[in-house]
Write an enzyme that holds these catalytic residues in place. Sequence first.
Site, PDB file in Angstrom:
ATOM      1  N   GLY A   1       0.873  -1.175   0.000  1.00 55.00           N
ATOM      2  CA  GLY A   1       0.000   0.000   0.000  1.00 55.00           C
ATOM      3  C   GLY A   1       0.907   1.220   0.000  1.00 55.00           C
ATOM      4  N   LYS A   2       0.619   2.159  -0.891  1.00 52.35           N
ATOM      5  CA  LYS A   2       1.543   3.295  -1.027  1.00 52.35           C
ATOM      6  C   LYS A   2       1.666   4.080   0.280  1.00 52.35           C
ATOM      7  CE  LYS A   2       0.503   3.548  -5.926  1.00 52.35           C
ATOM      8  NZ  LYS A   2       1.617   2.718  -6.380  1.00 52.35           N
TER       9      LYS A   2
ATOM     10  N   GLU B   1      -4.524   6.533  -3.143  1.00 53.80           N
ATOM     11  CA  GLU B   1      -5.162   5.210  -3.059  1.00 53.80           C
ATOM     12  C   GLU B   1      -6.329   5.224  -2.070  1.00 53.80           C
ATOM     13  OE1 GLU B   1      -2.093   1.833  -4.545  1.00 53.80           O
ATOM     14  OE2 GLU B   1      -1.919   2.353  -2.434  1.00 53.80           O
TER      15      GLU B   1
ATOM     16  N   SER C   1      15.604   5.645 -13.913  1.00 53.59           N
ATOM     17  CA  SER C   1      17.055   5.643 -14.145  1.00 53.59           C
ATOM     18  C   SER C   1      17.567   6.995 -14.646  1.00 53.59           C
ATOM     19  CB  SER C   1      17.419   4.542 -15.135  1.00 53.59           C
ATOM     20  OG  SER C   1      16.726   4.783 -16.343  1.00 53.59           O
TER      21      SER C   1
ATOM     22  N   ASP D   1      13.686  -5.209  -8.386  1.00 56.68           N
ATOM     23  CA  ASP D   1      12.245  -5.024  -8.174  1.00 56.68           C
ATOM     24  C   ASP D   1      12.001  -3.553  -7.820  1.00 56.68           C
ATOM     25  OD1 ASP D   1       9.620  -5.008  -7.328  1.00 56.68           O
ATOM     26  OD2 ASP D   1       9.823  -6.654  -5.895  1.00 56.68           O
TER      27      ASP D   1
ATOM     28  N   ALA E   1       7.609  -0.072  -4.766  1.00 57.23           N
ATOM     29  CA  ALA E   1       7.809   0.801  -3.592  1.00 57.23           C
ATOM     30  C   ALA E   1       9.049   1.684  -3.679  1.00 57.23           C
ATOM     31  CB  ALA E   1       7.819   0.012  -2.288  1.00 57.23           C
TER      32      ALA E   1
ATOM     33  N   GLY F   1       9.241   4.448  -5.468  1.00 59.54           N
ATOM     34  CA  GLY F   1       8.697   5.808  -5.346  1.00 59.54           C
ATOM     35  C   GLY F   1       8.239   6.079  -3.917  1.00 59.54           C
ATOM     36  N   ASP F   2       7.689   5.063  -3.269  1.00 55.14           N
ATOM     37  CA  ASP F   2       7.231   5.235  -1.879  1.00 55.14           C
ATOM     38  C   ASP F   2       8.419   5.485  -0.949  1.00 55.14           C
ATOM     39  OD1 ASP F   2       4.668   4.689  -2.786  1.00 55.14           O
ATOM     40  OD2 ASP F   2       4.863   2.547  -2.407  1.00 55.14           O
TER      41      ASP F   2
END
Length: 307
Positions: free
Chosen positions: A41-42, A141, A224, A247, A250, A252-253
């Site tokens: 969850g963001k 969200e 990048s 991976d 998250a 950005g979170d």
Amino acid sequence: MKSKKILVIGSSNTDMTVKTDKLPAPGETVLGGVFTMGNGGKGANQAVAAKRLGGDVTFVCKVGKDLFGENSSESYSREGLDISHILYSEKPSGVALINVDANAENSISVASGANMDFSVEDIRKIEDVIREAGIMLLQLEIPVETVLEAARIASESGTFVILNPAPACTLPSEIYRYVSLVIPNETEVSQMSGVQVTDCATAEEAAGRLRLQGAGNVIITLGSKGSLICGNDGVTHIPSRKVDAIDTTAAGDTFCGALCVALAEGKDLVQAVRFATVASSIAVTRSGAQESVPKRAEVDDALSAWK
Ligand code: RIB
């Protein structure tokens, strides 16, 4: 900043992730994956990032009265987050189905459940908590009207409001009156501004459009290609830190949570973005959402070695 307290209001999900060589195309089945389940969850990811990196963090979310909601809230307590204002819904807790490919890219579908039950009235009940915070961090969200009300109350009381407009949606233009800093990625800012962002030049154009709509400072994260700070002090490009990503869930979170911590500590925007860039660059070298968020010492070490 009136206080160092960071308030994150947003979503909590249980992430179910399958890692495969490639993301399935519509109608396609891709075999050979590895399954994991974890907290996501963001909102929750950003709160956990801010806490793990040294912030004094309160997290408010709405979960279902079910096993997923119970597991998530126990985990947020173990992280040391203040969750004394957590809310419960009759709807099920949020769930995200995530695919991650061999290039570390993902696709995510969310069954929002309780997250979309987070109401304007819920926000009014925590007005005091919002007014006490130095920084408040929001994403999209939970319902937009809930985000708008939180931002309105916060800005009235001088709380620095940061909006991570993820996932992108149509925003009421008045929101920009209440938000001090907007942090979209290139996909989100393309949708919000109508400018197809592919590089720094188009990112600057898109940020200009958001600023014309009323946004103050805008930071566009470009993966990048680094990130671009566009604000009252002009435009600054911060390059990315080169790593082997496995991976990007998250990332950005982690960036947003880290940025809040750095700002709460009194760093300027450029220093804060460098700190956030290093934190998210570590997160992409690990699998999962909250599992991938680094600890403070790791970020400090990597930051001091980063030219
Ligand atoms: O930003 C990543 C998050 O998006 C995941 O943890 C998933 O829950 C979705 O909300």
